[in-house]
Write a protein that holds these residues in place. Structure first.
Motif, PDB file in Angstrom:
ATOM      1  N   GLY A 116       0.791  -1.230   0.000  1.00 57.87           N
ATOM      2  CA  GLY A 116       0.000   0.000   0.000  1.00 57.87           C
ATOM      3  C   GLY A 116       0.818   1.271   0.000  1.00 57.87           C
ATOM      4  O   GLY A 116       0.390   2.290   0.559  1.00 57.87           O
ATOM      5  N   VAL A 117       1.981   1.243  -0.626  1.00 54.04           N
ATOM      6  CA  VAL A 117       2.825   2.438  -0.724  1.00 54.04           C
ATOM      7  C   VAL A 117       2.649   3.035  -2.124  1.00 54.04           C
ATOM      8  O   VAL A 117       2.899   2.375  -3.125  1.00 54.04           O
ATOM      9  CB  VAL A 117       4.310   2.101  -0.487  1.00 54.04           C
ATOM     10  N   PHE A 118       2.240   4.301  -2.170  1.00 57.20           N
ATOM     11  CA  PHE A 118       1.981   4.931  -3.457  1.00 57.20           C
ATOM     12  C   PHE A 118       2.917   6.114  -3.740  1.00 57.20           C
ATOM     13  O   PHE A 118       2.843   6.729  -4.801  1.00 57.20           O
ATOM     14  CB  PHE A 118       0.529   5.402  -3.519  1.00 57.20           C
ATOM     15  N   ARG A 119       3.784   6.428  -2.779  1.00 55.97           N
ATOM     16  CA  ARG A 119       4.737   7.520  -2.953  1.00 55.97           C
ATOM     17  C   ARG A 119       6.084   6.910  -3.331  1.00 55.97           C
ATOM     18  O   ARG A 119       6.789   6.354  -2.484  1.00 55.97           O
ATOM     19  CB  ARG A 119       4.836   8.307  -1.652  1.00 55.97           C
ATOM     20  N   VAL A 120       6.442   6.981  -4.615  1.00 53.54           N
ATOM     21  CA  VAL A 120       7.660   6.338  -5.127  1.00 53.54           C
ATOM     22  C   VAL A 120       8.482   7.345  -5.925  1.00 53.54           C
ATOM     23  O   VAL A 120       7.945   8.093  -6.748  1.00 53.54           O
ATOM     24  CB  VAL A 120       7.310   5.133  -6.028  1.00 53.54           C
ATOM     25  N   VAL A 121       9.783   7.359  -5.668  1.00 55.17           N
ATOM     26  CA  VAL A 121      10.731   8.207  -6.402  1.00 55.17           C
ATOM     27  C   VAL A 121      11.854   7.305  -6.894  1.00 55.17           C
ATOM     28  O   VAL A 121      12.378   6.491  -6.121  1.00 55.17           O
ATOM     29  CB  VAL A 121      11.300   9.319  -5.501  1.00 55.17           C
ATOM     30  N   ALA A 122      12.214   7.431  -8.167  1.00 59.38           N
ATOM     31  CA  ALA A 122      13.206   6.524  -8.741  1.00 59.38           C
ATOM     32  C   ALA A 122      14.289   7.269  -9.506  1.00 59.38           C
ATOM     33  O   ALA A 122      14.016   8.257 -10.198  1.00 59.38           O
ATOM     34  CB  ALA A 122      12.540   5.503  -9.665  1.00 59.38           C
ATOM     35  N   LEU A 215      13.017  16.705  -1.738  1.00 59.97           N
ATOM     36  CA  LEU A 215      11.841  17.499  -2.105  1.00 59.97           C
ATOM     37  C   LEU A 215      10.812  16.657  -2.845  1.00 59.97           C
ATOM     38  O   LEU A 215       9.608  16.783  -2.610  1.00 59.97           O
ATOM     39  CB  LEU A 215      12.274  18.683  -2.971  1.00 59.97           C
ATOM     40  N   ALA A 216      11.285  15.802  -3.755  1.00 59.66           N
ATOM     41  CA  ALA A 216      10.362  14.947  -4.513  1.00 59.66           C
ATOM     42  C   ALA A 216       9.607  14.002  -3.594  1.00 59.66           C
ATOM     43  O   ALA A 216       8.410  13.744  -3.783  1.00 59.66           O
ATOM     44  CB  ALA A 216      11.130  14.165  -5.576  1.00 59.66           C
ATOM     45  N   VAL A 217      10.296  13.470  -2.583  1.00 57.54           N
ATOM     46  CA  VAL A 217       9.650  12.581  -1.613  1.00 57.54           C
ATOM     47  C   VAL A 217       8.618  13.345  -0.797  1.00 57.54           C
ATOM     48  O   VAL A 217       7.459  12.930  -0.658  1.00 57.54           O
ATOM     49  CB  VAL A 217      10.700  11.939  -0.688  1.00 57.54           C
ATOM     50  N   GLU A 218       9.018  14.462  -0.246  1.00 55.80           N
ATOM     51  CA  GLU A 218       8.141  15.208   0.657  1.00 55.80           C
ATOM     52  C   GLU A 218       6.915  15.773  -0.052  1.00 55.80           C
ATOM     53  O   GLU A 218       5.846  15.897   0.544  1.00 55.80           O
ATOM     54  CB  GLU A 218       8.933  16.337   1.318  1.00 55.80           C
ATOM     55  N   GLN A 219       7.063  16.123  -1.321  1.00 55.32           N
ATOM     56  CA  GLN A 219       5.962  16.745  -2.060  1.00 55.32           C
ATOM     57  C   GLN A 219       5.140  15.730  -2.851  1.00 55.32           C
ATOM     58  O   GLN A 219       4.234  16.125  -3.588  1.00 55.32           O
ATOM     59  CB  GLN A 219       6.522  17.823  -2.992  1.00 55.32           C
TER      60      GLN A 219
END
Length: 304
Positions: A116-122, A215-219
Motif C-alpha cells: 500500500g505504498v503509493f509515494r515512489v521516487v526513482a 523534495l520529490a519525496v516530501e511533495q
C-alpha cells in the motif's frame, strides 16, 4: 515519514540518507553487502540487506519496513567500476545496472503495491542522452536517445510514471566519491577531447541531487524531472576547465575516426552529438535551490 531507500550505500544514497534524517524522517536503507551495514548505521538509517533482483527478498524487506515512501537508488555501478570498463562493451558494462533498472524496479513496485505504498521516487539518468535531434538542451517533454544500453532506463521511467511515481533524471554526478576515477583519468591525460567535442552534457553535484530527491519525496512528486545544474555545456568547454581545476595539463585531442576504433560508436556519439538537459521544471515545481548552480563553481570548490 518512514522512507525506504533501496540502494543506500551508492553515491547518492550516502548523501540522501543523512539529508532525510536531518529533515526528521525515519529511514530504512538497503545494501546488498552485509559488510556495508555499518556504513548505513553511521548515516543515521536502519540498515538491512536486500537483493533487488530477488522478488521475495524485496517484498519481505519492504513489508517489514512499513514505509510511507520508497526511493529507488539501486545500481551496480560501484561494482562495475571496480574493474576496468571496456567502452567498446558498454552494454556489458551496464548490464547489472540495467537488470536493476528493469527487474529490480519491477520487484520494488510490486512490493510497494502489495504494502500500500503509493509515494515512489526513482533514479534515472539525464546527462548527455537527450535525443540527438534539434537543439542542444532538452526538457522533460523531449524523448531520450534510445540505444541498447538505455532501454532499461526507458522501462524504468515508463513503469514508475504509470504507477504514479516520480522519475528523477540525474545529470552526471560530481562531488564526494562520485567522479574520482574520471578526475584521475583527466590528470593522466587519458580523457581526451574527441573530434570537435561539441556534444553537450549536464552535471549535478551529489548533494544537490540528494536535496532534489528529498523534495520529490516530501511533495509526493509525480512525473519526470531533470535534476541537473543551470549550465548544460559542450564537452570542449567543461573538460578543459575540469583539467585546470584538477591541476592537470590540457586534455589531448583525438580524431573521431580513431576514437571510434578505440572506444566504439557510443562514446564518439556522446562527445560529438550528446544533448544536455534543462532544470527549469524541477526548480519551478519542486522549489529546488542548488548549492552549486554551475559545474564551474562546483569543480573549483571540490578540487581546490
Amino acid at each position: 515519514m518512514r522512507v525506504f531507500v533501496a540502494g543506500g550505500t551508492g553515491v547518492i544514497g550516502r548523501r540522501l540518507v543523512p539529508q532525510l534524517v536531518a529533515r526528521g524522517h525515519q529511514v530504512t536503507a538497503t545494501t546488498t553487502s552485509p559488510a556495508k551495514l555499518g556504513i548505513l548505521g553511521q548515516l543515521g538509517g536502519e540498515a538491512v540487506v536486500m537483493n533487488g533482483l530477488d522478488a521475495e527478498s524485496v517484498r519481505e524487506v519492504v513489508a517489514a519496513a512499513r514505509p510511507d515512501a520508497i526511493v529507488n537508488q539501486m545500481t551496480a555501478l560501484s561494482e562495475a567500476h571496480a574493474g576496468k570498463p571496456n567502452m567498446r562493451m558498454f552494454e556489458r558494462f551496464f548490464a547489472p545496472t540495467n537488470r536493476l533498472r528493469s527487474e529490480g524496479v519491477d520487484n520494488l513496485l510490486a512490493a510497494a503495491e502489495s504494502t500500500g505504498v503509493f509515494r515512489v521516487v526513482a533514479q534515472s539518468h539525464g546527462s548527455f542522452n537527450g535525443i540527438r535531434q534539434g537543439g542542444w538542451v532538452k526538457t522533460e517533454e523531449d524523448p531520450l536517445e534510445v540505444t541498447e544500453a538505455t532501454k532499461a532506463i526507458t522501462h524504468l521511467e515508463d513503469v514508475v510514471v504509470k504507477a504514479g511515481g516520480a522519475v528523477l533524471r540525474y545529470g552526471s554526478f560530481y562531488g564526494p566519491g562520485a567522479n574520482d576515477d574520471q578526475v584521475e583519468l583527466v590528470r593522466k591525460r587519458m580523457f581526451p577531447l574527441v573530434g570537435d567535442s561539441t556534444g553537450y552534457s549536464s552535471w549535478v553535484h551529489v548533494d544537490d541531487a540528494a536535496s532534489a530527491t528529498v523534495l520529490a519525496v516530501e511533495q509526493d512528486a509525480k512525473g519526470v524531472f531533470n535534476i541537473v545544474d543551470d549550465e548544460p555545456a559542450p564537452i570542449n568547454e567543461w573538460l578543459p576547465y575540469l583539467a585546470r581545476c584538477a591541476g592537470a595539463k590540457p586534455p589531448r585531442r583525438v580524431p573521431a575516426w580513431l576514437a571510434r576504433l578505440l572506444t566504439g560508436e557510443m562514446v564518439v556519439g556522446m562527445m560529438t552529438e550528446g544533448r544536455g538537459f534543462s532544470n527549469a521544471k524541477a526548480k519551478r515545481e519542486l522549489g529546488w535551490e542548488l548549492r552549486y548552480p554551475s559545474w564551474r563553481q562546483g569543480f573549483k570548490e571540490e578540487l581546490r
